[in-house]
Design an enzyme around this catalytic site. Structure first.
Site, mmCIF file in Angstrom:
data_model
loop_
_atom_site.group_PDB
_atom_site.id
_atom_site.type_symbol
_atom_site.label_atom_id
_atom_site.label_comp_id
_atom_site.label_asym_id
_atom_site.label_seq_id
_atom_site.Cartn_x
_atom_site.Cartn_y
_atom_site.Cartn_z
ATOM 1 N N ASP A 126 25.881 6.908 53.184
ATOM 2 C CA ASP A 126 25.565 7.134 54.617
ATOM 3 C C ASP A 126 25.795 5.982 55.565
ATOM 4 O O ASP A 126 24.546 5.221 55.480
ATOM 5 C CB ASP A 126 24.597 8.500 54.903
ATOM 6 C CG ASP A 126 24.822 9.025 55.998
ATOM 7 O OD1 ASP A 126 25.268 8.363 57.087
ATOM 8 O OD2 ASP A 126 24.729 10.224 56.138
ATOM 9 N N SER A 131 27.234 12.317 61.023
ATOM 10 C CA SER A 131 27.421 12.665 59.711
ATOM 11 C C SER A 131 27.861 13.962 59.520
ATOM 12 O O SER A 131 28.334 14.306 58.228
ATOM 13 C CB SER A 131 25.978 12.227 58.965
ATOM 14 O OG SER A 131 25.810 11.011 58.830
HETATM 15 ZN ZN LIG Z 1 23.128 8.167 61.344
#
Ligand SMILES: [Zn+2]
Length: 364
Positions: free
Chosen positions: A40, A80
């Site tokens: 991420d 995300s």
């Molecule tokens: Zn973030």
């Protein structure tokens, strides 16, 4: 003259035939298993910094690489939730949404396709389990932060393995420390379906069952530099469970906290999280090389913090003064790495939703 022409014609015919074989071979190869790893917020500078401080990375074992444009349906800079949705379903959606179109229709995700094909499915993350990325692979909701609904959807989603954090989202609101706003006991709901473990010590001891939930902390897992276990170890346990399915499996692994450390512009933590993520890349590639029928794809959902490493940034193999252009996500392309059957599909420049569609084609 006529013979010469005939020669050319038959040559063209053979060439066309070979081309057809090559193209269909490329699309027909379907791996039995897929391990999909998402760092991420992990951009090229994150990897570069980890490479400088740590030395060689397992990411360097890949020979097939590409890039993808990460933008969501409503912004060049994705969050995300939208990015996870594009990777999980092959469709772009608006920021904040998981597993749904911008107008609220559910989108079928990679795990749902995998289960239709008889495969086992799992997620292993270092964030809370209902966080945006794992939610995109197991839930459908308009708002990523509605963890009460998302944990319940995940528990009923059919995932065989869930490893991550977020215990406070699983107890009814009357339980001290609960973060729920309702009286639902999601932990008990899960216990009716499969073994549930709540500590790394128990997870290490348990003989891997076919299905397993492990929730290892009340919120996100501790940062990698403060943990005595790696994402690589958690990945190995998930694989022990999932490999018991004869028709194969799909496992999504997220190095969730590369993003959190990047929002905080905390370079030692960014590097620690990236190296922890690389430990899961090692476990996955070691497994795939031995297995021979596993596709491993590694990418990010977006870049976070706009990190650059200008002159005089690096002293004695340490990143001393990195430049952060942002404390949030950026629009720059992120790398994608692939190994195993079907890997060549991910070479070149593509859009983030293409990545999801290609993965889905490979499990259908
Ligand atoms: Zn973030």
């Amino acid at each position: 003259m006529f013979t010469h022409f005939r020669h050319i014609r038959s040559f063209c015919l053979i060439f066309a035939l070979l081309l057809t074989v090559a193209v269909s071979a490329q699309t027909d190869i379907k791996p039995r298993n897929i391990i999909f790893l998402i760092g991420d917020g992990m951009g090229v500078a994150h990897i570069t910094a980890a490479r400088i401080e740590h030395g060689q990375l397992n990411l360097e074992r890949f020979k097939i690489m590409g890039l993808h444009m990460t933008g969501s349906a409503n912004d060049y800079v994705t969050d995300s939730a939208a990015a996870g949705t594009a990777l999980a379903t092959g469709f772009k959606t608006d920021n904040d949404m998981v597993g749904q179109t911008p107008d609220g229709k559910p989108l079928k995700n990679l795990m749902e396709y995998a289960r239709e094909a008889g495969k086992a499915t799992g997620v292993t993350v270092t964030s809370i389990l209902p966080h945006a990325t794992p939610a995109a692979f197991s839930a459908h909701h308009i708002a990523r932060y509605h963890y009460d609904t998302i944990t319940e959807q995940q528990a009923n989603s059919g995932l065989d393995v869930m490893i991550g954090g977020g215990l406070s989202n699983y107890y009814p609101k009357t339980t001290p420390g609960s973060r729920r706003k309702d009286d639902k006991h999601i932990l008990n709901l899960l216990r009716e379906k499969m073994p549930v473990v709540l500590s790394i010590a128990t997870l290490r001891k348990i003989k891997a069952p076919k299905q397993l939930t492990a929730i290892l902390s009340s919120g996100h897992l501790p940062p990698a530099i403060k943990r005595d276990y790696t994402l690589g170890e958690l990945t190995a346990k998930a694989l022990e469970c999932l490999t018991q399915n004869e028709k194969g499996f799909v496992l999504m692994i997220e190095g969730s906290q590369i993003d959190l450390a990047s929002h905080d512009q905390d370079m030692p933590r960014i590097i620690g999280e990236t190296i922890d993520f690389d430990s899961a890349v090692k476990t996955s590639l070691d497994f795939a090389e031995k297995d021979g029928n596993t596709l491993v794809v590694v990418t990010a959902d977006h870049e976070t913090a706009g990190i650059t490493l200008p002159m005089k940034t690096i002293e004695n193999d340490k990143i001393v003064k990195p430049t952060f252009a942002s404390d949030n996500h950026t629009a720059v392309m992120v790398p994608i790495f692939a190994y195993g059957p079907g890997a060549e599909n991910f070479a070149g420049i593509q859009a983030i939703d293409d990545v999801g569609r290609k993965l889905i084609e490979l499990v259908k």
